[in-house]
Design an enzyme around this catalytic site. Structure first.
Site, PDB file in Angstrom:
ATOM      1  N   SER A 198       0.823  -1.213   0.000  1.00  0.00           N
ATOM      2  CA  SER A 198       0.000   0.000   0.000  1.00  0.00           C
ATOM      3  C   SER A 198       0.862   1.270   0.000  1.00  0.00           C
ATOM      4  O   SER A 198       0.472   2.280  -0.586  1.00  0.00           O
ATOM      5  CB  SER A 198      -0.941  -0.011   1.202  1.00  0.00           C
ATOM      6  OG  SER A 198      -0.215  -0.171   2.402  1.00  0.00           O
ATOM      7  N   THR A 199       2.032   1.234   0.647  1.00  0.00           N
ATOM      8  CA  THR A 199       2.901   2.418   0.652  1.00  0.00           C
ATOM      9  C   THR A 199       3.471   2.646  -0.751  1.00  0.00           C
ATOM     10  O   THR A 199       3.499   3.782  -1.249  1.00  0.00           O
ATOM     11  CB  THR A 199       4.046   2.229   1.679  1.00  0.00           C
ATOM     12  OG1 THR A 199       3.505   1.646   2.868  1.00  0.00           O
ATOM     13  CG2 THR A 199       4.687   3.555   2.025  1.00  0.00           C
ATOM     14  N   ASP A 235      10.736   0.659  -1.944  1.00  0.00           N
ATOM     15  CA  ASP A 235       9.830  -0.391  -1.455  1.00  0.00           C
ATOM     16  C   ASP A 235       9.451  -0.110   0.004  1.00  0.00           C
ATOM     17  O   ASP A 235      10.115   0.675   0.688  1.00  0.00           O
ATOM     18  CB  ASP A 235      10.509  -1.762  -1.583  1.00  0.00           C
ATOM     19  CG  ASP A 235       9.508  -2.918  -1.514  1.00  0.00           C
ATOM     20  OD1 ASP A 235       8.297  -2.670  -1.336  1.00  0.00           O
ATOM     21  OD2 ASP A 235       9.949  -4.084  -1.640  1.00  0.00           O
ATOM     22  N   ASP A 254       7.411  -4.343   6.452  1.00  0.00           N
ATOM     23  CA  ASP A 254       6.477  -4.681   7.532  1.00  0.00           C
ATOM     24  C   ASP A 254       7.040  -4.283   8.883  1.00  0.00           C
ATOM     25  O   ASP A 254       6.292  -3.935   9.793  1.00  0.00           O
ATOM     26  CB  ASP A 254       6.174  -6.181   7.490  1.00  0.00           C
ATOM     27  CG  ASP A 254       5.525  -6.566   6.175  1.00  0.00           C
ATOM     28  OD1 ASP A 254       4.466  -6.005   5.873  1.00  0.00           O
ATOM     29  OD2 ASP A 254       6.100  -7.371   5.433  1.00  0.00           O
ATOM     30  N   GLY A 295       7.516  -8.981   3.063  1.00  0.00           N
ATOM     31  CA  GLY A 295       6.813 -10.141   2.536  1.00  0.00           C
ATOM     32  C   GLY A 295       5.385 -10.267   3.024  1.00  0.00           C
ATOM     33  O   GLY A 295       4.703 -11.242   2.696  1.00  0.00           O
ATOM     34  N   GLY A 296       4.935  -9.262   3.781  1.00  0.00           N
ATOM     35  CA  GLY A 296       3.526  -9.273   4.197  1.00  0.00           C
ATOM     36  C   GLY A 296       2.599  -9.353   2.992  1.00  0.00           C
ATOM     37  O   GLY A 296       1.534  -9.966   3.037  1.00  0.00           O
ATOM     38  N   GLY A 297       3.034  -8.767   1.882  1.00  0.00           N
ATOM     39  CA  GLY A 297       2.244  -8.819   0.640  1.00  0.00           C
ATOM     40  C   GLY A 297       2.623 -10.006  -0.232  1.00  0.00           C
ATOM     41  O   GLY A 297       2.058 -10.191  -1.311  1.00  0.00           O
ATOM     42  N   GLU A 323      11.303  -9.008  -4.485  1.00  0.00           N
ATOM     43  CA  GLU A 323      11.792  -7.805  -3.779  1.00  0.00           C
ATOM     44  C   GLU A 323      13.260  -7.969  -3.388  1.00  0.00           C
ATOM     45  O   GLU A 323      14.056  -7.040  -3.527  1.00  0.00           O
ATOM     46  CB  GLU A 323      10.931  -7.553  -2.534  1.00  0.00           C
ATOM     47  CG  GLU A 323       9.524  -7.109  -2.884  1.00  0.00           C
ATOM     48  CD  GLU A 323       8.577  -7.012  -1.709  1.00  0.00           C
ATOM     49  OE1 GLU A 323       7.526  -6.391  -1.868  1.00  0.00           O
ATOM     50  OE2 GLU A 323       8.876  -7.566  -0.634  1.00  0.00           O
ATOM     51  N   LYS A 336       6.187   1.273  11.774  1.00  0.00           N
ATOM     52  CA  LYS A 336       6.981   0.116  11.324  1.00  0.00           C
ATOM     53  C   LYS A 336       8.348   0.041  12.001  1.00  0.00           C
ATOM     54  O   LYS A 336       9.021  -0.984  11.932  1.00  0.00           O
ATOM     55  CB  LYS A 336       7.168   0.160   9.799  1.00  0.00           C
ATOM     56  CG  LYS A 336       5.874   0.211   8.979  1.00  0.00           C
ATOM     57  CD  LYS A 336       5.147  -1.093   8.976  1.00  0.00           C
ATOM     58  CE  LYS A 336       3.879  -1.122   8.167  1.00  0.00           C
ATOM     59  NZ  LYS A 336       4.029  -1.144   6.728  1.00  0.00           N
TER      60      LYS A 336
HETATM   61  C1  5RP Z   1       5.289  -6.889   0.241  1.00  0.00           C
HETATM   62  C2  5RP Z   1       6.050  -6.141   1.260  1.00  0.00           C
HETATM   63  C3  5RP Z   1       5.558  -4.796   1.636  1.00  0.00           C
HETATM   64  O1  5RP Z   1       6.578  -3.872   1.445  1.00  0.00           O
HETATM   65  C4  5RP Z   1       5.158  -4.805   3.075  1.00  0.00           C
HETATM   66  O2  5RP Z   1       4.194  -5.817   3.281  1.00  0.00           O
HETATM   67  C5  5RP Z   1       4.598  -3.449   3.522  1.00  0.00           C
HETATM   68  O3  5RP Z   1       3.338  -3.258   2.982  1.00  0.00           O
HETATM   69  P1  5RP Z   1       2.505  -1.927   3.198  1.00  0.00           P
HETATM   70  O4  5RP Z   1       3.219  -0.844   2.452  1.00  0.00           O
HETATM   71  O5  5RP Z   1       1.154  -2.248   2.610  1.00  0.00           O
HETATM   72  O6  5RP Z   1       2.427  -1.640   4.679  1.00  0.00           O
HETATM   73  O7  5RP Z   1       7.064  -6.567   1.756  1.00  0.00           O
HETATM   74  O8  5RP Z   1       5.817  -8.165   0.041  1.00  0.00           O
END
Ligand code: 5RP
Length: 218
Positions: A30-31, A81, A84, A95-97, A103, A121
């Site tokens: 999302s960021t 990038d 988390d 890797g939350g996404g 990456e 974070k």
């Molecule tokens: C995806 C990631 C993202 O950078 C991480 O999950 C942060 O996500 P967000 O910007 O939605 O908080 O590592 O694999």
């Protein structure tokens, strides 16, 4: 200020690191989505992007930014990038996404890795956020057993497959005192594709957005 506004402000602050005329590496989440949206007025300066996920690729293409393969782009001057979790050494959990493998590859191939996040974070020690590990399907149970030996509690991410066609184990219950060591230990387990610990290749710059504005840590 909401958490999402913090993400957007961090993304906005990263725009000054763009290098006109050079391809850029783009992460996932999302960021990063805020960052991609903010690229709209700069798109004529960006010849191409290397993307870490199908989701970011679709968003970049919708904006009219060409997406190229990393093999075609070669090494990149800038990768942007999210994360988390991050510690003060800019070592990250990612890797939350679910895009951790691509990456990690793009981060490795980039001269400058700018991590953008909201200030929640930043943590004293990594590990409260479950550590994602992408594994080959046939190795799932074996890797889980090896991770239990390291003191973690692995949980299969339900209903999820990465862009590479693999499952993810999310490791709970780790307080990561030695990120470099743990990244190496988990990476060496047979069947692990990627561990979402970015300690050997941390960010070079961390931009955090929060109610007091934006702060940059090196
Ligand atoms: C995806 C990631 C993202 O950078 C991480 O999950 C942060 O996500 P967000 O910007 O939605 O908080 O590592 O694999």
């Amino acid at each position: 200020m909401t958490q999402d506004e913090g993400k957007r402000e961090a993304a906005r602050a990263a725009l000054k690191y763009l290098r006109p005329g050079e391809p850029i590496g783009i992460g996932t989440g999302s960021t990063v989505n805020h960052f991609i949206d903010l690229l709209a007025p700069h798109k004529s300066d960006i010849p191409a992007a290397v993307s870490s996920s199908e989701a970011s690729t679709a968003r970049l293409k919708a904006l009219g930014i060409p997406v190229v393969d990393l093999n075609e782009a070669g090494s990149l001057s800038l990768y942007v990038d999210g994360a988390d979790e991050t510690n003060r050494h800019l070592q990250l959990i990612k890797g939350g996404g679910g895009a951790l493998t691509r990456e990690k590859i793009i981060a490795a191939a980039s001269r400058m890795f700018v991590c953008i996040a909201d200030e929640s974070k930043l943590v004293p020690a990594l590990g409260k956020f479950p550590l994602p590990v992408e594994v080959l399907p046939m190795a799932r149970s074996y890797v889980a057993r090896e991770i239990v030996k390291l003191g973690g509690q692995p949980e299969l991410r339900a209903g999820f497959t990465t862009d590479n066609g693999n499952p993810i184990l999310d490791i709970h219950g780790l307080r990561i005192e030695k990120p470099l060591e743990l990244e190496q230990q988990i990476s060496m387990i047979a069947g692990v594709v990627t561990v979402g610990l970015f300690a050997h290749r941390p960010a070079d710059l961390l931009i955090l957005g929060g109610p007091k504005g934006v702060q940059e840590l090196k």
